[in-house]
Scaffold this active site. Structure first.
Site, PDB file in Angstrom:
ATOM      1  N   ALA A  96      11.908   1.857  25.864  1.00 24.20           N
ATOM      2  CA  ALA A  96      11.251   2.588  26.947  1.00 24.20           C
ATOM      3  C   ALA A  96      11.272   4.106  26.699  1.00 24.20           C
ATOM      4  CB  ALA A  96      11.924   2.251  28.267  1.00 24.20           C
ATOM      5  N   HIS A  97      10.645   4.833  27.583  1.00 25.56           N
ATOM      6  CA  HIS A  97      10.502   6.285  27.403  1.00 25.56           C
ATOM      7  C   HIS A  97      11.858   7.003  27.446  1.00 25.56           C
ATOM      8  CE1 HIS A  97       9.381   6.388  31.991  1.00 25.56           C
ATOM      9  NE2 HIS A  97      10.575   5.929  31.802  1.00 25.56           N
ATOM     10  N   ASN A  98      11.937   8.039  26.638  1.00 31.82           N
ATOM     11  CA  ASN A  98      13.097   8.941  26.599  1.00 31.82           C
ATOM     12  C   ASN A  98      14.326   8.324  25.954  1.00 31.82           C
ATOM     13  OD1 ASN A  98      11.494  10.671  28.265  1.00 31.82           O
ATOM     14  ND2 ASN A  98      12.205   9.542  30.050  1.00 31.82           N
TER      15      ASN A  98
END
Lengths: 343, 343, 343
Positions: C250-252
């Site tokens: 997922a993001h980050n």
């Protein structure tokens, strides 16, 4: 009624014709000449439609259905509502499938060879092969008669596809041999390198993956499923096996004949799965195991040991289903009975 | 600062303008005329940037931040470090989103109709539709105004896409009707055959899948997610629902409005999910179940029974979250207290 | 023997040459001049082949193997069957990989720039870059020397790909910077919007995702894996890390160097994973966590708290492996001992 933008209906058929197609029997009270124009679910079927009853959850819908005909087990032969003609079958869902395929035979798309397809001149295409726009067929690939390769599919060099296959769209096939009547859904990836590397203090070294993927006849592979090729032997999927969406089959795995692997199952490398094995959704099978013929693995199980033929397992680590259920019950009892004191 | 190779910045904006855009209030001590040139995280923001505080994990970063402005809950209005102007909002992350979209409005790409796209002459395209290279648009498909179909997307025959949609790239759409303002990320597969077959001693018989997929307005579908079409009724995704990456939605599933399904969730066939349901990552929902409005399912849960509206469940088999947590605690106690004797 | 439709063999090599390539030692009894023509598994190898023994499961195959040579640990130097010449290595699988790569060096495909590729005139391509048919390379993208972009790959605007990369086919790269010697398997999705939205009573508001994905050198990413770009900072994959098929990042998220993430792992947003972390198949890591260097997470675990460096965890919620195993044992005992009374 199925949406005519997507589905072209054949028919109508007399009920007697449908019973023959379905390998089923007409109920004694049924009108053999009754004209049936479509298939429909129990809840929305009208007098021109044939429905089916295969799950006891839907008996109340059956009892209130306006369907002109219904396929059901002989156990329901006295329970049809007024106006419903019964087609009796010990396998109603299968019988429905045969009838539905008469009304809606599988369509071929695309037709012909799209000008925008990139077909290597050394590829060998059988009679009546269809290739969609954007498809890429590599050097020395071979595609059997009547097979359809959909838009934006990539068929790598040397890949062999049998007769009457449907490679539906945007799939990628490499280092593989595919039998006859195989269906490959969109986004399937077959034949790429597996997770094969040696680890040492300097990091990971990729090991050449020198095997293939062998997909036998009548296999059906769901969308975005991934099957890696073997390291030195092959990854093999047995005839008639059904694999659902987003399944991960690692290198050197052998899956037997007539298996069903539900969505998001994962099978780690070098595991052998026998024939007629059923694996529930999101289950994971560790590597280098043997899963015997006819075994059943419950959804979300984690299998870390061999599973004997004909047994059913569940849980993580998986164990016989009876033991797994007992654990669930005991844990529930434990949580309840000691709750007041310790919380 | 966002990488200018990928993002084009608008602005600058006065802090007062941003507060209006964010539907927020300026703190009494804030300088309304302060010029803000960019958004940035608390840790790297400088005097020309606006940041946000939405998670108490980051309070210490807030207290040391050099941001010229920050969006925060009114509870922090006395705690801003020197030089930081506060924009007060009860929903700081939402307010940040509105401000960030002012600096970086969504871009449209591709523009126009690429010469390498394959658009069937019978397809109907609305005003200002953009079609990327390698995209394939089938017969009688319809694409609404201002929608973007990215590179190598396949839009099957008869598919309807509404206005202002973004089909980003390499997705495959078939047998489906898509509403307005829908975003479909790369590799999504919509509308293929589900895992529908009848089993008997001779093997599996495919059942014609005669339903569609209906994607309602404002739905967002993550990369490589798969949604199969219905068997006789439709598979439906309700308006405003968000689906993350690698999610599996089987045939005949109905998902309500405003739901959020996290990564790698699996929903088996014919299950109905209500409105505003939240499902954590890797959870699995069995088939033919009813999940009530507002239910919350914890990550990795396995749901095998109906879930009442408004309740929260976890575990496998899932149960009310309180019971699941108590099981976890009891099992932990059991392992510790009897460890010495039995190991 | 590997299928010549897919693999082109080099050689033959003298055993002494192979020992040098493998950074290994010839056994004192081995014939250094012995000519070896191929690699093969123990079970099928003949007198002209070299095999390897790396797993004690296969000792009986080793003892009966007809291989002309075998790579094995020095512990086996007295146990080779008659006719087998030993190459001794403390890391036999790694040594095998080096030898197999001599017989079967990685092939480059496609060659040149396919006429059907769509390369934006502003893209910058290094020396000897190969672009397959149907590939799309966006404005201002940059592809380093000797990199291969396979058929139907989409390289978005501004994307940077380093030297000697293999983007194998049908992958979609956007908003990302890719290092050198990176391998990206079919169907990988990098850089799309993550699951980023703010929720309020009116529904979900998308938050602009303004970060990138940074893939460092020597990373290998499996088929249909998805890596979202960061919200404001970047999503980062450290050098030398291996990611298997159908993984969700997922993001980050930041993944360190030299990690291995097995099939179907999911990592939720903003989690940081250290270096040399091993994560088993289908494990899930919650968001905003820290997983320390060298940690090991068992297959199917659910991690909801930080994991200290150098520790091993399993279960859900995950805990030290020893505690997890004790729980498993206790629960099993509980189910058995109280079964008679309560069932």
């Amino acid at each position: 009624m199925p949406d005519s933008r997507f589905f072209s209906r054949r028919g109508p058929f007399a009920l007697s014709e449908l019973a023959v197609l379905a390998e089923a029997e007409l109920d004694a009270a049924a009108n053999a000449a009754r004209v049936i124009r479509d298939v429909a679910p129990l809840g929305s079927a009208g007098p021109d439609d044939i429905a089916f009853l295969d799950n006891t959850k839907y008996v109340s819908e059956f009892l209130e259905s306006a369907a002109g005909a219904c396929i059901a087990s002989p156990a329901y032969c006295d329970r049809a509502p007024a106006g419903m003609n019964l087609v009796l079958s010990a396998t109603p869902y299968r019988a429905y499938g045969l009838i539905a395929a008469a009304f809606y035979p599988p369509e071929r798309a695309p037709e012909g060879r799209a000008p925008a397809a990139q077909i290597d001149p050394s590829a060998v295409l059988g009679d009546d092969v269809a290739i969609g726009p954007g498809a890429v067929v590599g050097a020395a690939a071979s595609i059997g008669a009547r097979s359809v390769v959909g838009p934006n599919v990539v068929v790598g060099p040397g890949v062999v596809i049998g007769d009457d296959c449907r490679i539906i769209g945007s799939a990628t096939l490499s280092y593989c041999l595919i039998g006859d009547r195989v269906t490959i859904h969109p986004g399937v990836r077959i034949g790429q390198d597996g997770f094969g590397f040696a680890a040492d203090s300097a990091g990971f070294l990729s090991i050449p993956q020198l095997g293939r993927v062998i997909i036998n006849d009548d296999v059906d592979i769901g969308a975005n499923t991934v099957i890696d090729r073997g390291t030195s032997s092959d990854t093999v999927i047995g005839a008639g096996t059904r694999i659902d969406n987003l399944v991960h089959i690692a290198h050197n795995v052998a899956v037997g004949r007539g298996c069903a692997l539900a969505g998001q199952v994962g099978v780690a490398g070098s595991t052998t799965i026998g024939d007629q094995v059923m694996i529930g959704g999101q289950a994971g099978i560790n590597g280098h195991l043997m899963i015997g013929d006819g075994a059943r693995i419950a959804a979300k199980s984690g299998v870390i040991s061999d599973v004997p033929a004909g047994t059913s397992e569940g849980g993580y680590p998986s164990r016989p289903v009876r033991d797994w259920h007992r654990q669930t019950i005991r844990l529930d009892q434990l949580a309840r009975t000691r709750g007041a004191k310790d919380d």
